[in-house]
Design an enzyme around this catalytic site. Structure first.
Site, PDB file in Angstrom:
ATOM      1  N   ASP A  45       0.840  -1.272  -0.180  1.00  0.00           N
ATOM      2  CA  ASP A  45      -0.114  -0.045   0.186  1.00  0.00           C
ATOM      3  C   ASP A  45       1.041   1.376   0.026  1.00  0.00           C
ATOM      4  O   ASP A  45       2.244   1.167   0.161  1.00  0.00           O
ATOM      5  CB  ASP A  45      -1.012  -0.164   1.177  1.00  0.00           C
ATOM      6  CG  ASP A  45      -1.492   1.170   1.486  1.00  0.00           C
ATOM      7  OD1 ASP A  45      -2.544   1.445   0.608  1.00  0.00           O
ATOM      8  OD2 ASP A  45      -1.120   1.904   2.536  1.00  0.00           O
ATOM      9  N   ASP A  61      -0.101   5.203   0.819  1.00  0.00           N
ATOM     10  CA  ASP A  61      -0.530   6.183   1.705  1.00  0.00           C
ATOM     11  C   ASP A  61      -0.459   5.528   3.064  1.00  0.00           C
ATOM     12  O   ASP A  61      -1.420   4.698   3.427  1.00  0.00           O
ATOM     13  CB  ASP A  61      -1.794   6.807   1.351  1.00  0.00           C
ATOM     14  CG  ASP A  61      -1.758   7.763   0.164  1.00  0.00           C
ATOM     15  OD1 ASP A  61      -0.751   8.390  -0.221  1.00  0.00           O
ATOM     16  OD2 ASP A  61      -2.938   7.549  -0.570  1.00  0.00           O
ATOM     17  N   ASP A  94      -1.615  -0.442   5.828  1.00  0.00           N
ATOM     18  CA  ASP A  94      -1.777   0.033   7.172  1.00  0.00           C
ATOM     19  C   ASP A  94      -3.301   0.218   7.365  1.00  0.00           C
ATOM     20  O   ASP A  94      -3.722   0.504   8.541  1.00  0.00           O
ATOM     21  CB  ASP A  94      -1.325   1.533   7.016  1.00  0.00           C
ATOM     22  CG  ASP A  94      -2.296   2.429   6.016  1.00  0.00           C
ATOM     23  OD1 ASP A  94      -2.470   2.063   5.016  1.00  0.00           O
ATOM     24  OD2 ASP A  94      -2.520   3.803   6.335  1.00  0.00           O
TER      25      ASP A  94
HETATM   26  O1  LIG Z   1      -5.457   7.725  -0.696  1.00  0.00           O
HETATM   27  C1  LIG Z   1      -6.351   6.960  -0.062  1.00  0.00           C
HETATM   28  O2  LIG Z   1      -7.026   7.393   0.648  1.00  0.00           O
HETATM   29  C2  LIG Z   1      -5.706   5.551   0.136  1.00  0.00           C
HETATM   30  O3  LIG Z   1      -4.408   5.216  -0.528  1.00  0.00           O
HETATM   31  P1  LIG Z   1      -3.524   4.018   0.114  1.00  0.00           P
HETATM   32  O4  LIG Z   1      -4.400   2.813  -0.735  1.00  0.00           O
HETATM   33  O5  LIG Z   1      -2.354   3.892  -0.824  1.00  0.00           O
HETATM   34  O6  LIG Z   1      -3.575   3.975   1.463  1.00  0.00           O
HETATM   35 MG   LIG Z   2      -3.041   3.279   3.170  1.00  0.00          MG
END
Ligand SMILES: O=C(O)COP(=O)(O)O
Ligand SMILES: [Mg+2]
Length: 222
Positions: free
Chosen positions: A12, A14, A173
């Site tokens: 992942d 963010d 996360d």
């Molecule tokens: O931008 C978001 O809300 C989520 O992004 P992610 O899947 O990389 O955590």
């Molecule tokens: Mg994330």
């Protein structure tokens, strides 16, 4: 190394590899103030992240009473336009991210990003941080089309295929990540330092780590 049990590790973005909440929060605040809403404290933007940009803005606006659909669409467009110009202003990798990625690559492991960010933004941020060359594929929330972003398993399966197949583990996360990993049937690791919506120890991950340097030992012990 032959003894490493995974051919591919997917991440992942963010809140897992990258600390992105300041730029995301500033983009949300841009849209909120444009719409006559109150800006949110930047640090609290961590509570809005996980489901992609639309869910992030929807949550922020609904917290302040909501707005009608046409107005929401305008503000959403304005937020994306702003973020497209500012996605790397205050964004940085979490401590140990780059070394850990390089160690995995040195062992012949292929690397993927599976994010709910738009693919274009994910690629843009990785490029701005000079991290893009490390990844064999980047799957965004919009890459596979509607209903096929995390928590659906599809982007993890897609990453496995685009990386040439083999044994894959997924690292994330939020509960979107752990649900996607579980649905995909792949070993899934949760991190405690990101933008979680549930307690990381209660998401049902196969292992939980407090920092990225702990990842490789955690994968080895699965
Ligand atoms: O931008 C978001 O809300 C989520 O992004 P992610 O899947 O990389 O955590
Ligand atoms: Mg994330």
């Amino acid at each position: 190394m032959a003894d490493f049990q995974f051919d591919i590790v997917a991440f992942d973005l963010d809140g897992t590899l990258l600390e992105t909440h300041r730029d995301l929060g500033t983009a949300v605040n841009h849209a909120l103030t444009l719409g006559g809403f109150l800006a949110v404290p930047i640090e609290s933007a961590t509570d809005l992240i996980g489901g992609g940009a639309k869910i992030m803005l929807r949550r922020a606006i609904d917290d302040q009473g909501g707005c009608e659909d046409g107005r929401f669409r305008e503000l959403y467009k304005a937020m994306l336009a702003y973020y497209g110009k500012h996605f790397a202003d205050h964004t940085q990798p979490f401590p140990g991210a780059v070394d850990m990625l390089d160690t995995l690559r040195g062992r012949g492991v292929r690397l993927a990003v599976v994010t709910n960010k738009f693919e274009e933004f994910a690629r843009g941020v990785l490029k701005a941080l000079d991290m893009h060359d490390r990844f064999d594929c980047v799957i965004g929330g919009d890459t596979l089309g509607k209903g096929r972003a995390k928590p659906a398993p599809d982007p993890i399966w897609e990453a496995r295929e685009r990386c040439g197949g083999g044994r894959i583990a997924f690292v994330g996360d939020s509960s979107y990540d752990v649900r996607a990993g579980r649905a995909a049937g792949v070993p899934t690791i949760a991190v405690t330092f990101g933008y979680h919506d549930l307690h990381p120890h209660e998401m049902g991950a196969d292992a939980v780590i407090d920092s990225l340097p702990e990842l490789i030992p955690a994968l080895e012990s699965l």
